[in-house]
Design an enzyme around this catalytic site. Structure first.
Site, PDB file in Angstrom:
ATOM      1  N   TYR A 184       1.728 -27.850  17.987  1.00 49.09           N
ATOM      2  CA  TYR A 184       1.496 -28.989  18.715  1.00 49.09           C
ATOM      3  C   TYR A 184       1.214 -30.061  18.005  1.00 49.09           C
ATOM      4  O   TYR A 184       1.507 -31.316  17.933  1.00 49.09           O
ATOM      5  CB  TYR A 184       0.345 -28.603  19.845  1.00 49.09           C
ATOM      6  N   SER A 238      -2.408 -38.283  18.332  1.00 52.27           N
ATOM      7  CA  SER A 238      -3.582 -37.738  18.585  1.00 52.27           C
ATOM      8  C   SER A 238      -4.303 -37.760  17.220  1.00 52.27           C
ATOM      9  O   SER A 238      -3.828 -37.555  16.133  1.00 52.27           O
ATOM     10  CB  SER A 238      -3.354 -36.277  18.980  1.00 52.27           C
ATOM     11  N   LYS A 298       3.007 -33.996  16.502  1.00 54.07           N
ATOM     12  CA  LYS A 298       2.367 -35.353  16.525  1.00 54.07           C
ATOM     13  C   LYS A 298       2.797 -35.937  15.369  1.00 54.07           C
ATOM     14  O   LYS A 298       3.297 -37.182  15.274  1.00 54.07           O
ATOM     15  CB  LYS A 298       0.959 -35.423  17.152  1.00 54.07           C
TER      16      LYS A 298
HETATM   17  N1  UFG Z   1     -15.270 -26.195  24.233  1.00 55.55           N
HETATM   18  C1  UFG Z   1     -15.790 -25.384  24.669  1.00 55.55           C
HETATM   19  N2  UFG Z   1     -15.741 -24.679  25.673  1.00 55.55           N
HETATM   20  C2  UFG Z   1     -14.435 -24.773  26.384  1.00 55.55           C
HETATM   21  C3  UFG Z   1     -13.711 -25.655  25.944  1.00 55.55           C
HETATM   22  C4  UFG Z   1     -14.018 -26.493  24.887  1.00 55.55           C
HETATM   23  O1  UFG Z   1     -17.188 -25.147  24.107  1.00 55.55           O
HETATM   24  O2  UFG Z   1     -14.466 -23.979  27.433  1.00 55.55           O
HETATM   25  C5  UFG Z   1     -15.349 -27.226  23.017  1.00 55.55           C
HETATM   26  C6  UFG Z   1     -14.427 -26.902  21.896  1.00 55.55           C
HETATM   27  O3  UFG Z   1     -14.912 -25.859  21.025  1.00 55.55           O
HETATM   28  C7  UFG Z   1     -14.549 -28.300  21.052  1.00 55.55           C
HETATM   29  C8  UFG Z   1     -14.816 -29.375  22.426  1.00 55.55           C
HETATM   30  O4  UFG Z   1     -15.419 -28.391  23.294  1.00 55.55           O
HETATM   31  O5  UFG Z   1     -15.674 -28.113  20.363  1.00 55.55           O
HETATM   32  C9  UFG Z   1     -13.422 -30.189  22.768  1.00 55.55           C
HETATM   33  O6  UFG Z   1     -12.643 -29.082  22.854  1.00 55.55           O
HETATM   34  P1  UFG Z   1     -11.304 -29.530  23.671  1.00 55.55           P
HETATM   35  O7  UFG Z   1     -10.134 -28.258  23.928  1.00 55.55           O
HETATM   36  O8  UFG Z   1     -11.579 -30.196  25.109  1.00 55.55           O
HETATM   37  O9  UFG Z   1     -10.825 -30.521  22.709  1.00 55.55           O
HETATM   38  P2  UFG Z   1      -9.928 -30.273  21.392  1.00 55.55           P
HETATM   39  O10 UFG Z   1     -10.943 -31.337  20.591  1.00 55.55           O
HETATM   40  O11 UFG Z   1     -10.252 -29.012  20.705  1.00 55.55           O
HETATM   41  O12 UFG Z   1      -8.799 -30.738  21.383  1.00 55.55           O
HETATM   42  C10 UFG Z   1      -8.266 -32.068  22.067  1.00 55.55           C
HETATM   43  C11 UFG Z   1      -6.976 -31.907  22.649  1.00 55.55           C
HETATM   44  C12 UFG Z   1      -5.900 -31.428  22.010  1.00 55.55           C
HETATM   45  C13 UFG Z   1      -5.925 -32.501  20.524  1.00 55.55           C
HETATM   46  C14 UFG Z   1      -7.127 -32.172  19.886  1.00 55.55           C
HETATM   47  C15 UFG Z   1      -6.953 -33.384  18.697  1.00 55.55           C
HETATM   48  O13 UFG Z   1      -7.022 -31.099  23.778  1.00 55.55           O
HETATM   49  O14 UFG Z   1      -4.387 -31.794  22.469  1.00 55.55           O
HETATM   50  O15 UFG Z   1      -8.152 -32.650  20.935  1.00 55.55           O
HETATM   51  O16 UFG Z   1      -8.324 -33.260  18.035  1.00 55.55           O
HETATM   52  F1  UFG Z   1      -4.939 -31.736  19.711  1.00 55.55           F
END
Ligand code: UFG
Length: 344
Positions: free
Chosen positions: A153, A126, A157
Site C-alpha cells: 500500500y 500519505s 503511494k
Molecule cells: N493502534 C492501537 N490499537 C488499534 C489500532 C491502532 O494501538 O486497535 C495504534 C497503532 O499501533 C498506531 C496508532 O494507533 O500506533 C495509529 O494507528 P492507525 O492504524 O490508526 O494509523 P497508522 O498510523 O498505523 O496508519 C495510518 C493509515 C495508513 C497510512 C499510515 C501512514 O491508516 O493508511 O497512517 O503513516 F499508511
C-alpha cells in the site's frame, strides 16, 4: 461553472471534501465503484449541502467508462483523486490487487486528463512515504527523504507520486498537488457523514469509538515499550474536515494560476504528535465514557513516531489544521452514536 471530478468521493475523506467543495460553490461529479463505501453517503452530503453531487458508479481502472465521464461532463476543470485501496495489512496479503488498483487507476486518470485537456490534479498521498523519519527530520517536512515503503500500500503511494512527476515532466500543461496526509480522524460536525469501516476496524479512532459504543470488548494498545514519553506510538491526528478544506485550497491555487511549481507537495498535519494513550485519555475526558483497553505487543510494521512540520502548507497554501483535538474526538463519538442510535 467549474466542475471538479472527485474519484472515491463516497469514501471517508472524499465525502468530506465533496461537502467543502460544494459549499464553496463548485459543481462536483463523483466517480466511485463503491468497493469500500456506501451509496447512502450521498444522502448525508445532500442533507448537509442542500444539493446532491452527481455520481457515476465507475471503476477508475476502466478506461472506457471513465472516458465516458469526461465526455459527459465537459465542464470538468480539475480532478481530486482519492479512489484507492487503503488497508495496509490486506496489501501485504494481496499485493497485486493493490498495485493494480492504485497504480492503474492513476495511470488511466492521467491518460484521460491529457486526452480531455484537464490540467489540474490533487492526489491523496500519505506520510507513509517518509517511513520512520530519522530524529533530525522530526517533525517531518516535505524535504525529508522518502524511505522504502513498509507495505505494498505504502509503495503504491510512492510509485504514484513518481508517476505524477514523470507525467508532469512530459506534459507541461499538467499541474498537480500531492498532499501527504498524516492521520485523518473525526467526522463532520453534523454527524451526517463520517468514517464507515468495513468489519473490524484497523485504525485507532474507529476502534476507540466502537469500543466506547460497546461493539468491541476492549481496545488493544499495540505496544507501550516504544522510545516515546509514555511508551506508546505517536502520530499527528488531523481533523478530516480541516483536511478536506486543504483540498479546496489546493485546487483553488492551481485554478487561480498561483502554483509556483508544476508539482507541489504539502504535508497535511497539525504539527503536534499525540500518543495512543493520550488519545485514550482525552477521549475518556471529553465523552465521559470509560474506554476499556489492554496493552498488547507491538503491531508489525508500525512506525514508532511521526508528526508533521506543516509550515509549508500554512504559509504557501494558507491553510492550517486548527480544530482542537477534544472537539475532533467528540465529532467521532457523535458520529458513532448516530450510527448506532445511541442516546446520551
Ligand atoms: N493502534 C492501537 N490499537 C488499534 C489500532 C491502532 O494501538 O486497535 C495504534 C497503532 O499501533 C498506531 C496508532 O494507533 O500506533 C495509529 O494507528 P492507525 O492504524 O490508526 O494509523 P497508522 O498510523 O498505523 O496508519 C495510518 C493509515 C495508513 C497510512 C499510515 C501512514 O491508516 O493508511 O497512517 O503513516 F499508511
Amino acid at each position: 461553472m467549474n466542475r471538479i471530478l472527485v474519484t472515491g468521493g463516497v469514501g471517508y475523506i472524499g465525502s468530506h471534501t465533496v461537502v467543502e467543495l460544494m459549499q464553496q460553490g463548485y459543481d462536483v461529479v463523483i466517480v466511485d465503484n463503491l468497493s469500500n463505501s456506501n451509496i447512502q453517503v450521498l444522502d448525508g452530503i445532500e442533507a448537509i449541502v442542500g444539493r446532491r453531487p452527481d455520481f457515476v458508479n465507475v471503476d477508475c481502472c476502466d478506461y472506457v467508462a471513465l472516458d465516458n465521464v469526461f465526455r459527459t461532463y465537459t465542464d470538468i476543470v480539475g480532478v481530486i483523486h482519492f479512489a484507492a485501496s487503503k488497508a495496509v495489512g490486506e496489501s501485504v496479503e494481496r499485493p497485486l490487487l493493490y498495485y493494480r488498483n492504485n497504480t492503474l487507476s492513476l495511470i488511466t486518470l492521467l491518460a484521460l486528463m491529457q486526452e480531455h485537456k484537464v490540467n489540474h490534479l490533487v492526489f491523496s498521498s500519505s506520510c507513509t512515504v517518509y517511513g520512520q523519519p530519522d530524529p533530525e527530520h522530526l517533525p517531518v517536512d516535505e524535504t525529508a527523504p522518502r524511505k522504502k515503503a513498509l507495505s505494498p500500500y505504502g509503495n503504491t503511494k510512492r510509485i504514484n507520486e513518481d508517476i505524477i512527476c514523470d507525467q508532469a515532466h512530459a506534459c507541461p500543461s499538467l499541474h498537480a498537488t500531492i498532499l501527504r496526509y498524516f492521520n485523518p480522524i473525526g467526522a463532520h460536525p453534523s454527524a451526517l457523514i463520517g468514517e464507515l469501516p468495513n468489519g473490524v476496524p484497523n485504525n485507532l479512532l474507529p476502534f476507540v469509538t466502537q469500543t466506547a459504543a460497546g461493539l468491541r470488548k476492549e481496545l488493544r494498545v499495540f505496544g507501550n515499550d516504544y522510545n516515546t514519553p509514555d511508551g506508546s506510538c505517536i502520530r499527528d491526528y488531523i481533523y478530516v474536515v480541516d483536511l478536506a478544506k486543504a483540498h479546496v485550497k489546493a485546487i483553488q491555487r492551481m485554478l487561480g494560476g498561483q502554483a509556483e511549481e508544476q508539482v507541489e507537495i504539502f504535508n497535511l498535519g497539525t504539527g503536534r504528535g499525540l500518543s495512543v494513550l493520550e488519545i485514550i485519555r482525552t477521549f475518556e475526558q471529553v465523552t465521559g465514557r470509560k474506554l476499556p483497553y489492554t496493552i498488547v505487543g507491538r503491531r508489525e510494521g508500525d512506525i514508532e513516531q511521526v508528526w508533521a512540520d506543516p509550515r509549508k502548507a500554512n504559509t504557501v497554501l494558507g491553510w492550517s489544521a486548527d480544530t482542537p483535538i477534544p472537539e475532533v474526538l467528540l465529532s467521532a463519538w457523535r458520529w458513532e452514536k448516530h450510527l448506532r442510535n445511541i442516546e446520551d
